[in-house]
Design an enzyme around this catalytic site. Structure first.
Site, PDB file in Angstrom:
ATOM      1  N   GLY A   1      34.698  25.259  84.267  1.00 11.47           N
ATOM      2  CA  GLY A   1      35.510  26.424  83.939  1.00 11.47           C
ATOM      3  C   GLY A   1      37.022  26.289  84.467  1.00 11.47           C
TER       4      GLY A   1
ATOM      5  N   SER B   1      37.630  22.489  81.190  1.00 12.64           N
ATOM      6  CA  SER B   1      37.245  24.136  80.881  1.00 12.64           C
ATOM      7  C   SER B   1      35.940  24.355  80.498  1.00 12.64           C
ATOM      8  CB  SER B   1      38.451  24.634  80.015  1.00 12.64           C
ATOM      9  OG  SER B   1      38.130  23.737  78.600  1.00 12.64           O
ATOM     10  N   CYS B   2      34.883  23.289  80.313  1.00 19.27           N
ATOM     11  CA  CYS B   2      34.100  23.504  79.739  1.00 19.27           C
ATOM     12  C   CYS B   2      32.936  24.222  80.763  1.00 19.27           C
ATOM     13  CB  CYS B   2      33.100  22.276  79.225  1.00 19.27           C
ATOM     14  SG  CYS B   2      33.676  21.828  77.643  1.00 19.27           S
ATOM     15  N   ILE B   3      31.774  24.598  80.691  1.00 18.79           N
ATOM     16  CA  ILE B   3      30.734  24.873  81.711  1.00 18.79           C
ATOM     17  C   ILE B   3      29.526  24.363  81.485  1.00 18.79           C
ATOM     18  CG2 ILE B   3      29.645  27.062  82.470  1.00 18.79           C
ATOM     19  CD1 ILE B   3      32.154  28.075  83.105  1.00 18.79           C
TER      20      ILE B   3
END
Lengths: 161, 204
Positions: A93, A28-30
């Site tokens: 994401g 979910s990190c960018i």
């Protein structure tokens, strides 16, 4: 072999050509990349959360989109990049686990992408490419020689954005 | 409770004991399901900077199968059972009565079987947890993903990231007698849960 600079979670690194900056295993990190095509200076920021104002105190501003971006921006400018030439690309994401009762925290990938765009806009940096969403992890790297942003996955192939 | 929490040696011991009893129960349950002896190590209890958590599983780009369960109750948290891809396939072969090496990718049934294993392990773990602490907790339905370890761990780390910069991790490794299954079971209590757990076991 050009230098490979590794960026951990909630961290950022900057550099210049011919280095490549890489960050492994984003869910979910960018990964937000900045690049100045003329000086070939750039950076990569690996954010975990959208908004520092919605979290409790943290010692690490690089964890958030809103506080991480100005840090990286400052450092690429110090290296010699020009702000008006900087372009940004983002990837990540994802929502790794599907839940029927997906709470806000499960949707953090979407919120991260929105926050990344908002932060870029706030600093007047043009977003020229993105690869966000989905349900799979990504390893991302920015090649400072060319500005190519490579996104690798385990079974959705590899693409350049 | 502040965003950064520190642990005393007595607290670490208590958590290790909880991990030991919980994981012992889980190992027995797994062993009964697959009819193989399961060994476990002494649980590791550590307060880890969030960005270092992927290193506990061999790095953020290692491909793993993760079964994730949210834990509800007075001391909420998350459970993550991680298996390297090879181990997960081996476990599916064992569960489905196939020859070892038959499973080359996970289909719907395989995923379902692995999620059930996550369920069984978590149920056994939390039962023992209840016996020790009298804190009753229930796992959510399991969710499964096969991907890079860093990406899978995100789901846990993001929740902790809103509260602080460190994760309290109670980790146990399970190893089958034939070495085919090598899994890591993580209980990651929410930051606020630590106090509840410590009070329950009489360690302040």
């Amino acid at each position: 072999m050009p230098e490979l600079i590794r960026v951990g979670m909630a961290d950022y690194k900057v550099g210049k050509s011919p280095a490549t900056i890489i960050s492994y295993g984003l869910g979910s990190c960018i990964g937000i990349s900045l690049y100045d095509p003329q000086t070939k200076i750039g950076g990569l920021l690996h954010i975990m959360l959208p908004d520092s104002t919605q979290a409790r105190a943290s010692d690490n501003p690089a964890k958030f989109a809103d506080t991480g971006l100005p840090l990286m921006l400052n450092d690429v400018l110090k290296l010699g990049a020009a702000k008006n030439r900087l372009v940004a690309k983002i990837a990540g994401g994802a929502q790794m686990f599907a839940f029927s009762n997906a709470t806000d925290i499960m949707r953090v990938g979407v919120r991260n992408a929105e926050a990344a765009k908002k932060a870029l806009k706030a600093h007047g940096i043009k977003l020229i490419a993105e690869d966000t969403g989905g349900t799979y992890g990504r390893t991302v790297q920015i090649e400072l020689d060319t500005g190519v942003y490579k996104v690798k996955t385990i079974d959705k192939g590899e693409k350049e954005i | 409770m502040s965003d950064e929490f520190n642990l005393s040696p007595a607290q670490l011991d208590a958590l290790r004991e909880i991990g030991n009893i919980g994981a012992g129960n889980s190992a027995t349950a797994l062993s009964q399901v697959i009819n193989k002896r399961i060994d476990m190590n002494v649980p590791k209890v550590a307060l880890v900077p969030l960005e270092s958590v992927p290193d506990l599983v061999g790095g953020p780009d290692v491909i793993v199968v993760g079964v994730f369960l949210r834990v509800y109750g007075k001391a909420p948290g998350n459970i993550l059972f991680l298996l390297p891809q090879k181990s997960a396939y081996y476990l599916v072969d064992t569960l489905m009565g196939k020859h070892h090496g038959d499973t080359q990718k996970l289909d719907f049934m395989d995923e379902s079987a692995l999620m059930e294993i996550g369920n069984i392990l978590s149920g056994a773990y939390l039962n023992a947890f209840f016996t020790f602490t009298q804190i009753s907790m229930l796992p959510s339905i399991p969710a499964l993903a096969m991907d890079m370890a860093g990406a899978i761990l995100n789901v846990v780390l993001v929740q902790l990231g809103q509260m602080g910069d460190k994760a309290l991790v109670i980790e146990t490794q399970f190893l089958s007698e034939d070495d085919g299954i090598d899994g890591q079971f993580f209980l990651v209590p929410d930051p606020g849960s630590l106090e509840t757990i410590m009070k329950a076991v009489g360690v302040e």
